[in-house]
Design a protein around this motif. Structure first.
Motif, PDB file in Angstrom:
ATOM      1  N   PRO A  77       0.797  -1.236   0.000  1.00 50.50           N
ATOM      2  CA  PRO A  77       0.000   0.000   0.000  1.00 50.50           C
ATOM      3  C   PRO A  77       0.827   1.283   0.000  1.00 50.50           C
ATOM      4  CG  PRO A  77      -0.981  -1.597   1.491  1.00 50.50           C
ATOM      5  CD  PRO A  77       0.351  -2.163   1.073  1.00 50.50           C
ATOM      6  N   LEU A  78       2.094   1.206   0.399  1.00 44.68           N
ATOM      7  CA  LEU A  78       2.955   2.392   0.368  1.00 44.68           C
ATOM      8  C   LEU A  78       3.111   2.940  -1.047  1.00 44.68           C
ATOM      9  CD1 LEU A  78       5.826   1.264   2.788  1.00 44.68           C
ATOM     10  CD2 LEU A  78       3.888   2.759   3.317  1.00 44.68           C
ATOM     11  N   VAL A  80       0.861   3.671  -3.028  1.00 42.46           N
ATOM     12  CA  VAL A  80      -0.120   4.739  -3.254  1.00 42.46           C
ATOM     13  C   VAL A  80       0.532   6.093  -3.002  1.00 42.46           C
ATOM     14  CG1 VAL A  80      -2.288   5.751  -2.454  1.00 42.46           C
ATOM     15  CG2 VAL A  80      -2.092   3.270  -2.702  1.00 42.46           C
ATOM     16  N   VAL A  81       1.247   6.199  -1.889  1.00 41.62           N
ATOM     17  CA  VAL A  81       1.954   7.443  -1.567  1.00 41.62           C
ATOM     18  C   VAL A  81       3.020   7.736  -2.618  1.00 41.62           C
ATOM     19  CG1 VAL A  81       3.395   8.627   0.136  1.00 41.62           C
ATOM     20  CG2 VAL A  81       1.531   7.139   0.895  1.00 41.62           C
ATOM     21  N   CYS A 104      -3.400  10.853   0.822  1.00 43.25           N
ATOM     22  CA  CYS A 104      -2.903   9.571   0.314  1.00 43.25           C
ATOM     23  C   CYS A 104      -2.327   8.716   1.441  1.00 43.25           C
ATOM     24  CB  CYS A 104      -1.882   9.788  -0.800  1.00 43.25           C
ATOM     25  SG  CYS A 104      -0.343  10.585  -0.296  1.00 43.25           S
ATOM     26  N   TRP A 105      -1.820   9.366   2.499  1.00 47.85           N
ATOM     27  CA  TRP A 105      -1.341   8.601   3.653  1.00 47.85           C
ATOM     28  C   TRP A 105      -2.511   7.954   4.391  1.00 47.85           C
ATOM     29  CZ3 TRP A 105       3.180   6.707   4.758  1.00 47.85           C
ATOM     30  CH2 TRP A 105       4.334   7.317   4.249  1.00 47.85           C
ATOM     31  N   THR A 108      -3.493   5.044   2.397  1.00 53.58           N
ATOM     32  CA  THR A 108      -2.496   3.977   2.538  1.00 53.58           C
ATOM     33  C   THR A 108      -2.688   3.202   3.835  1.00 53.58           C
ATOM     34  OG1 THR A 108      -0.855   5.121   1.185  1.00 53.58           O
ATOM     35  CG2 THR A 108      -0.031   3.506   2.774  1.00 53.58           C
ATOM     36  N   ILE A 150      -4.391  -1.189  -6.016  1.00 46.43           N
ATOM     37  CA  ILE A 150      -3.213  -0.332  -5.829  1.00 46.43           C
ATOM     38  C   ILE A 150      -2.451  -0.182  -7.138  1.00 46.43           C
ATOM     39  CG2 ILE A 150      -0.957  -0.190  -4.685  1.00 46.43           C
ATOM     40  CD1 ILE A 150      -2.353  -1.621  -2.273  1.00 46.43           C
TER      41      ILE A 150
END
Length: 212
Positions: A77-78, A80-81, A104-105, A108, A150
């Motif tokens: 998922p990181l 995404v950031v 976005c965090w 995430t 993602i």
């Protein structure tokens, strides 16, 4: 074949991790650090599959494989950031909005929590051998919906970056990764998936370098 390729994938990812560390030491860019975490997870993933035959089937190998899936749920998922930050650096209009950069965090962490609750919490593993390798995989065999989501988000960001600065490789890397992982595992196992995952992260790192 797996007995040869997975160790090669492990070494390739390790080299990518070392390169990422070098890049981060020179730039202290948070995106590179996030990508380094993902690469570390990929390195571990391929290492455990490489060692599966040596460790042999049992509770210890099952535990090591369970950690593979935990790292996947925590680290993927990181991206995404990473994708939003790259799009912002490229000047993509929607990615430069402060609410999205901070939001976005939140997305995430929400995806991490969702992955842990829906995937890892109920994870049941079964051993599987393929092309000379031994690993554990989920018994249910469901499609990795969150991972696909993602990847699609990263692909959208890559498409807008392509439009903005004429750099197609983040988008191309995402498409290649999605296609490679969509191939039937009964025929290809995870051999192709590991290769295209490497190409995908390499494309993201290259994009970060171009935008630095």
């Amino acid at each position: 074949m797996g007995a040869i390729l997975y160790p090669l994938y492990t070494v390739a990812n390790l080299v990518l991790a070392i390169w990422s560390i070098s890049l981060w030491q020179h730039s202290h860019n948070a995106n590179i650090l996030l990508l380094l975490l993902v690469v570390a997870g990929m390195t571990y993933d391929n290492l455990i599959i490489s060692l599966g035959r040596l460790i042999n089937e049992g509770s210890f190998l099952k535990l090591l494989n369970r950690l593979r899936f935990l790292l996947h749920d925590l680290l993927i998922p990181l991206l995404v950031v990473v994708a939003v930050q790259l799009a912002s650096a490229a000047g993509v209009f929607w990615a430069s909005k402060p609410i999205l950069l901070s939001g976005c965090w939140t997305i995430t962490f929400g995806l991490i929590g969702l992955a842990l609750l829906t995937n890892f919490k109920h994870l049941e593993l079964a051993p599987i051998t393929f092309a000379g390798s031994l690993r554990y995989k989920p018994k249910n065999g469901q499609a990795p919906i969150l991972t696909i989501l993602i990847a699609l988000l990263v692909g959208v960001a890559g498409f807008y970056i392509w439009r903005e600065i004429q750099w197609p490789w983040m988008f191309v890397g995402t498409v290649v990764m999605l296609f490679g992982n969509a191939l039937p595992t009964k025929i290809f196992g995870s051999l192709v998936g590991s290769a295209v995952d490497f190409a995908f992260i390499l494309a993201l790192l290259a994009t970060q370098i171009v935008l630095s």
